[in-house]
Write a protein that holds these residues in place. Structure first.
Motif, PDB file in Angstrom:
ATOM      1  N   ASP A  84       0.888  -1.025  -0.134  1.00  0.00           N
ATOM      2  CA  ASP A  84      -0.076   0.043   0.200  1.00  0.00           C
ATOM      3  C   ASP A  84       0.957   1.159  -0.143  1.00  0.00           C
ATOM      4  OD1 ASP A  84      -2.136  -1.856   0.236  1.00  0.00           O
ATOM      5  OD2 ASP A  84      -2.822  -1.185   2.257  1.00  0.00           O
ATOM      6  N   ASP A 104       0.307   3.673   1.538  1.00  0.00           N
ATOM      7  CA  ASP A 104      -0.519   4.871   2.498  1.00  0.00           C
ATOM      8  C   ASP A 104       0.324   4.844   3.840  1.00  0.00           C
ATOM      9  OD1 ASP A 104      -0.786   2.520   3.505  1.00  0.00           O
ATOM     10  OD2 ASP A 104      -3.238   2.611   3.717  1.00  0.00           O
ATOM     11  N   SER A 158       1.729   2.572   5.705  1.00  0.00           N
ATOM     12  CA  SER A 158       1.181   1.496   6.539  1.00  0.00           C
ATOM     13  C   SER A 158       2.063   0.388   6.482  1.00  0.00           C
ATOM     14  CB  SER A 158      -0.179   1.169   6.805  1.00  0.00           C
ATOM     15  OG  SER A 158      -0.699   0.662   5.495  1.00  0.00           O
ATOM     16  N   ARG A 210      -2.269   4.229   8.670  1.00  0.00           N
ATOM     17  CA  ARG A 210      -2.079   5.449   7.923  1.00  0.00           C
ATOM     18  C   ARG A 210      -1.978   6.943   8.371  1.00  0.00           C
ATOM     19  NH1 ARG A 210      -4.616   6.757   3.385  1.00  0.00           N
ATOM     20  NH2 ARG A 210      -5.142   4.771   2.682  1.00  0.00           N
TER      21      ARG A 210
HETATM   22 MG   LIG Z   1      -4.255   0.931   4.175  1.00  0.00          MG
END
Ligand SMILES: [Mg+2]
Ligand SMILES: Nc1nc2c(ncn2[C@@H]2O[C@H](COP(=O)(O)OP(=O)(O)OP(=O)(O)O)[C@@H](O)[C@H]2O)c(=O)[nH]1
Lengths: 91, 244
Positions: free
Chosen positions: B95, B97, B99, B219
């Motif tokens: 991802d 984001d 994370s 996030r």
């Molecule tokens: Mg995520």
């Protein structure tokens, strides 16, 4: 074999066996055994509930928090922003 | 030396994309691992693509590959689209984001070399892994979801819904097409369901899977969504995986 068909087969076999015992189709049961057989589904359900609860609780307790990772990420982010600005990134 | 393609699907990740790209480049260049980052942006209204173009100027066209699409078409097809641009024999899916921390990519690679696995998947639920920024409710939801999946599917991995993985490219393509073929009539699964399907299908096809503990920092920018719709979609996905 997929778990769906597996559960369906095991489940229906168990149900048929239990019903034939409960309705005393093949062999007559003494009153004590009658009690045991009628309580069986309930016991099974309770056992499954307990196992699930225990398993989820253990899982929940063993999820580790990692504040260190969050802290080091913070400083890396600061570093990254600084460096990217120097290289001319405009946001 | 193997070449690694890192697929970053983005939707409204203007703030995060430069940071995650910077981290990837610094972690991998430091270890002289040859790689490319493929950004699959679905015409994000916040201008993620413009940011990606700037990054391409900074890091070069060899390192940052743009694979934009005209609209939000879902994660599954985003990976297919990205794979078409991938030059590596291995792909990393993560991802954008923040994370997922790129520092784990070298660990995935090392694990893959040690075990010769087709897939290395990051797990938050073994010693050495963990989460940050989750309240008790979120942890409980996640544990219950994983427990149900273990009873229903016996998937053989400890973290089904995580999406930080290294794939041999063939394994990734094969699993993707199996997932996409099985879900044409359903609405294309998003996020969690999709990741679960990928790993379950891959295992059914006989690909070997190894695990590496990862830390997951929720996030920083942008909001996270875990509503009733997600829960329903998850259960529906589980159910269909039990049968087909
Ligand atoms: Mg995520
Ligand atoms: N190209 C593309 N990327 C997407 C789409 N939906 C989500 N993404 C990206 O996929 C990654 C994962 O999406 P998230 O929204 O973080 O989903 P999640 O991790 O399951 O859920 P939360 O982080 O809890 O919100 C992020 O990098 C998103 O930007 C999409 O439709 N198209």
């Amino acid at each position: 074999m997929k778990r769906g068909p597996l559960f369906a087969i095991v489940g229906s076999c168990a149900t048929v066996t239990w019903l034939s015992l409960y309705l005393q189709l093949f062999l007559p049961l003494s009153p004590q055994w009658e009690q045991v057989v009628s309580a069986l589904p309930c016991l099974l359900l309770m056992w499954f509930g307990c196992v699930s609860l225990a398993s989820i609780s253990i899982g929940l307790l063993s999820v580790e928090d990692c504040p260190k990772a969050a802290a080091s990420l913070q400083s890396e982010v600061a570093c990254a922003k600084e460096d990217l600005r120097k290289r001319g990134l405009k946001i | 030396m193997e070449f690694y393609s890192i697929l970053l699907p983005t939707y409204n990740e203007r703030e995060n994309l430069p940071l995650v790209t910077w981290l990837i480049c610094s972690e991998l260049r430091q270890r002289s691992i040859p790689f490319e980052v493929i950004v699959i942006d679905d015409n994000s209204p916040d201008g993620t693509l413009q940011v990606a173009e700037q990054l391409q100027q900074i890091y070069g066209k060899e390192t940052i590959v743009l694979a934009p699409r005209p609209g939000k078409l879902g994660l599954g097809s985003a990976y297919v689209h990205g794979l078409q641009h991938a030059r590596g024999s291995f792909v990393v899916i993560m991802d954008a984001d923040m994370s997922h921390h790129p520092k784990f990519i070298p660990e995935f690679i090392q694990k893959q070399r040690e075990t010769d696995a087709d897939i290395v998947t990051g797990t938050r639920y073994v010693r050495g892994g963990g989460v940050y920024g989750w309240d008790l409710r979120r942890k409980l939801t996640s544990r219950v979801a994983n427990y149900i999946a273990h009873v229903a599917l016996n998937p053989g991995v400890s973290d089904l819904t995580g999406s930080f993985r290294l794939y041999r490219k063939q394994a990734c393509l094969a699993a993707l097409f199996a997932v996409l073929a099985a879900c044409v009539e359903r609405t294309l699964s998003r996020g969690y369901v999709f990741q679960m399907e990928m790993v379950v299908r891959a295992r059914e096809m006989g690909f070997s899977i190894a695990e590496v503990p990862i830390t997951f920092v929720d996030r920083v920018y942008g909001e996270s969504k875990l509503g009733n719709a997600e829960v329903v979609a998850y259960l529906k996905g589980l159910w269909s995986l039990m049968w087909r």
